[in-house]
Design an enzyme around this catalytic site. Sequence first.
Site, PDB file in Angstrom:
ATOM      1  CE  LYS A 216      -1.756   1.534   4.104  1.00  0.00           C
ATOM      2  NZ  LYS A 216      -1.398   2.929   4.369  1.00  0.00           N
TER       3      LYS A 216
ATOM      4  NE  ARG B 144      -0.610  11.940   6.880  1.00  0.00           N
ATOM      5  CZ  ARG B 144      -0.992  13.113   7.339  1.00  0.00           C
ATOM      6  NH1 ARG B 144      -2.227  13.288   7.758  1.00  0.00           N
ATOM      7  NH2 ARG B 144      -0.163  14.124   7.380  1.00  0.00           N
TER       8      ARG B 144
ATOM      9  CB  CYS C 107      -4.552   5.975  10.750  1.00  0.00           C
ATOM     10  SG  CYS C 107      -5.127   4.525   9.878  1.00  0.00           S
TER      11      CYS C 107
HETATM   12  N1  EPU Z   1       5.818  14.354  10.639  1.00  0.00           N
HETATM   13  C1  EPU Z   1       5.796  15.694  10.984  1.00  0.00           C
HETATM   14  N2  EPU Z   1       5.612  16.604   9.979  1.00  0.00           N
HETATM   15  C2  EPU Z   1       5.446  16.244   8.681  1.00  0.00           C
HETATM   16  C3  EPU Z   1       5.474  14.868   8.348  1.00  0.00           C
HETATM   17  C4  EPU Z   1       5.658  13.941   9.353  1.00  0.00           C
HETATM   18  O1  EPU Z   1       5.952  16.062  12.151  1.00  0.00           O
HETATM   19  O2  EPU Z   1       5.264  17.125   7.820  1.00  0.00           O
HETATM   20  C5  EPU Z   1       5.983  13.360  11.713  1.00  0.00           C
HETATM   21  C6  EPU Z   1       4.718  12.506  11.905  1.00  0.00           C
HETATM   22  O3  EPU Z   1       3.760  13.159  12.682  1.00  0.00           O
HETATM   23  C7  EPU Z   1       5.266  11.256  12.549  1.00  0.00           C
HETATM   24  C8  EPU Z   1       6.653  11.137  11.902  1.00  0.00           C
HETATM   25  O4  EPU Z   1       6.972  12.415  11.359  1.00  0.00           O
HETATM   26  O5  EPU Z   1       5.398  11.434  13.917  1.00  0.00           O
HETATM   27  C9  EPU Z   1       6.768  10.100  10.823  1.00  0.00           C
HETATM   28  O6  EPU Z   1       5.783  10.321   9.833  1.00  0.00           O
HETATM   29  P1  EPU Z   1       6.031   9.944   8.312  1.00  0.00           P
HETATM   30  O7  EPU Z   1       5.965  11.184   7.504  1.00  0.00           O
HETATM   31  O8  EPU Z   1       7.263   9.102   8.222  1.00  0.00           O
HETATM   32  O9  EPU Z   1       4.782   9.036   8.025  1.00  0.00           O
HETATM   33  P2  EPU Z   1       3.792   9.099   6.791  1.00  0.00           P
HETATM   34  O10 EPU Z   1       4.529   9.309   5.530  1.00  0.00           O
HETATM   35  O11 EPU Z   1       2.636   9.983   7.101  1.00  0.00           O
HETATM   36  C10 EPU Z   1       3.983   6.548   6.202  1.00  0.00           C
HETATM   37  C11 EPU Z   1       3.016   5.424   6.091  1.00  0.00           C
HETATM   38  C12 EPU Z   1       2.581   4.977   7.479  1.00  0.00           C
HETATM   39  C13 EPU Z   1       3.818   4.514   8.227  1.00  0.00           C
HETATM   40  C14 EPU Z   1       4.824   5.668   8.292  1.00  0.00           C
HETATM   41  C15 EPU Z   1       6.121   5.274   8.959  1.00  0.00           C
HETATM   42  C16 EPU Z   1       1.922   5.902   4.028  1.00  0.00           C
HETATM   43  C17 EPU Z   1       0.680   6.307   3.327  1.00  0.00           C
HETATM   44  N3  EPU Z   1       1.848   5.868   5.345  1.00  0.00           N
HETATM   45  O12 EPU Z   1       3.268   7.610   6.838  1.00  0.00           O
HETATM   46  O13 EPU Z   1       1.736   3.874   7.288  1.00  0.00           O
HETATM   47  O14 EPU Z   1       3.458   4.138   9.529  1.00  0.00           O
HETATM   48  O15 EPU Z   1       5.125   6.135   6.951  1.00  0.00           O
HETATM   49  O16 EPU Z   1       6.743   4.231   8.273  1.00  0.00           O
HETATM   50  O17 EPU Z   1       2.937   5.591   3.408  1.00  0.00           O
HETATM   51  C18 EPU Z   1      -0.108   2.513   7.716  1.00  0.00           C
HETATM   52  O18 EPU Z   1       0.186   1.922   6.666  1.00  0.00           O
HETATM   53  O19 EPU Z   1      -0.999   2.107   8.512  1.00  0.00           O
HETATM   54  C19 EPU Z   1       0.611   3.733   8.060  1.00  0.00           C
HETATM   55  C20 EPU Z   1       0.216   4.567   9.022  1.00  0.00           C
END
Ligand code: EPU
Length: 471
Positions: free
Chosen positions: A55, A129, A153
């Site tokens: 995903k 997102r 989520c």
């Molecule tokens: N963060 C910030 N500011 C930002 C972006 C992120 O503070 O602008 C923080 C977040 O709040 C969090 C941390 O950085 O505390 C990590 O977030 P990240 O950006 O790495 O996560 P994401 O890209 O939103 C993706 C996956 C998540 C997975 C995380 C970590 C997707 C769509 N989602 O999220 O997957 O847990 O990376 O590997 O790729 C899931 O599949 O259930 C899921 C939540």
Amino acid sequence: MIIVGETNQVRENVNDLSERGNAQSHGANVGLIGDKITIRGGRPLVGRIEVKGAKNLVTKAMVAALLGETPSILRDVPNISDVRIVRGLLEAHGVKVTEGDEPGSLQLDPVDVESAHYADIDAHAGSSRIPILFCGPLLHRLGEAFIPELGGCRIGDRPIDYHLEVLRKFGAVVEKQPDGIRMSAPNGLKGTKVELPYPSVGATEQVLLTAVRAEGITELKNAAIEPEIMDLINILQKMGAIITVDTDRVIRIEGVESLQGYQHRALFDRNEAASWAAAALATDGDIFVGGAKQAEMLTFLNVFRKVGGAFDIHDDGIRFYHPGGDLKPVIIETDVHPGFMTDWQQPLVIALTHAHGVSIVHETVYEQRFGFVDALVEMGATIQIHRECLGGHPCRFGQRNFNHSAVIAGPTKLVGADIEVPDLRGGFSHLIAALTAEGTSTVSNVGIISRGYENFITKLRLLGADFDLEG
Ligand code: EPU
């Protein structure tokens, strides 16, 4: 005007494709059924299931197709609602999305990319997102973008400050408005130097998808290096991008004037594989996860073995099983790659409620990822949540009043209850809890699980789970 976005949380319906037909379709309304499952626990899950593309790669790969001047073909696309949301958003922007050259593949033709109307975007919106990642490609293609409020989520604040800062550095003009965020690039986008405060997966993808066609060189420090990001880099290289991954989380991108379409088979979904592995262990079961591979699951496999699970690695998948004997407690700290993924902890916690002793899970990626625990306590688990960093290393949430460490005392017997799924991975862990519990559980809001688990109802049935669908 170009609009990129989604509404807030939208309840997804379960898509049980084998029962409703149309198994290869990735359309928006496939096989809708109820949102509740009644599970009679106590049966081990045994059998073979297949996992398809991840995903967290597939959805980004679909966005990358926007950057090409010719059509792309993506293979092993899972039929999950996040894919349908991204498909809808792409179509709203003029991308023609059709079935590809084999079952489960998509052809994405971006030749007629155009501005979208708010209503079109809104109609396809959902709890994902990914829309924030449309910004760079749309700014390159059309010169402007608009993002309404994002969903996803509820596992923490999930701000987008890194994304916006990155886009500003490339030269985007970002304007916050009451109904969302408007963006334009009056002077085009130019390569830049970026250092992320935290190796964010999404912000790293934002840089990649923007830098590949920005003028000049971009240097990204403190980048995320998850396997899904590496596979996105593989795709972008196939399209004509020049990307170097250096040591110490540094990625350099040399912008090019144009990119072509790609053909790619997506990396398997290691989060789904880990979830079924956790289900095998917790139910005393034996599940062969076709398509799972060792390299991307190395850290998970170590922990799985330490808890007392067994696995056999084959060319076409991994067999995960409970070999008998007592499960053992562990101390886990979630982390960015190559650490133990945050998405793995929720399903594994159920097995830890059966372990003999005290386990600790220190969640260091999301500040609120223990919302699913209340239901487990109601079912008889002994789990306490703490504000302190209990895993051994202090993390950025330690001094900020977030309940981000869980102490799980076992073994406890879970008993059936009425529970409501809070988020994607927490939801899958609720399913596992109900499958291991004594008696009957009713799990509601299970539609959320179809965001990331293809045909999970069919897979549960194949593995011998005892349940009825309601709704
Ligand atoms: N963060 C910030 N500011 C930002 C972006 C992120 O503070 O602008 C923080 C977040 O709040 C969090 C941390 O950085 O505390 C990590 O977030 P990240 O950006 O790495 O996560 P994401 O890209 O939103 C993706 C996956 C998540 C997975 C995380 C970590 C997707 C769509 N989602 O999220 O997957 O847990 O990376 O590997 O790729 C899931 O599949 O259930 C899921 C939540």
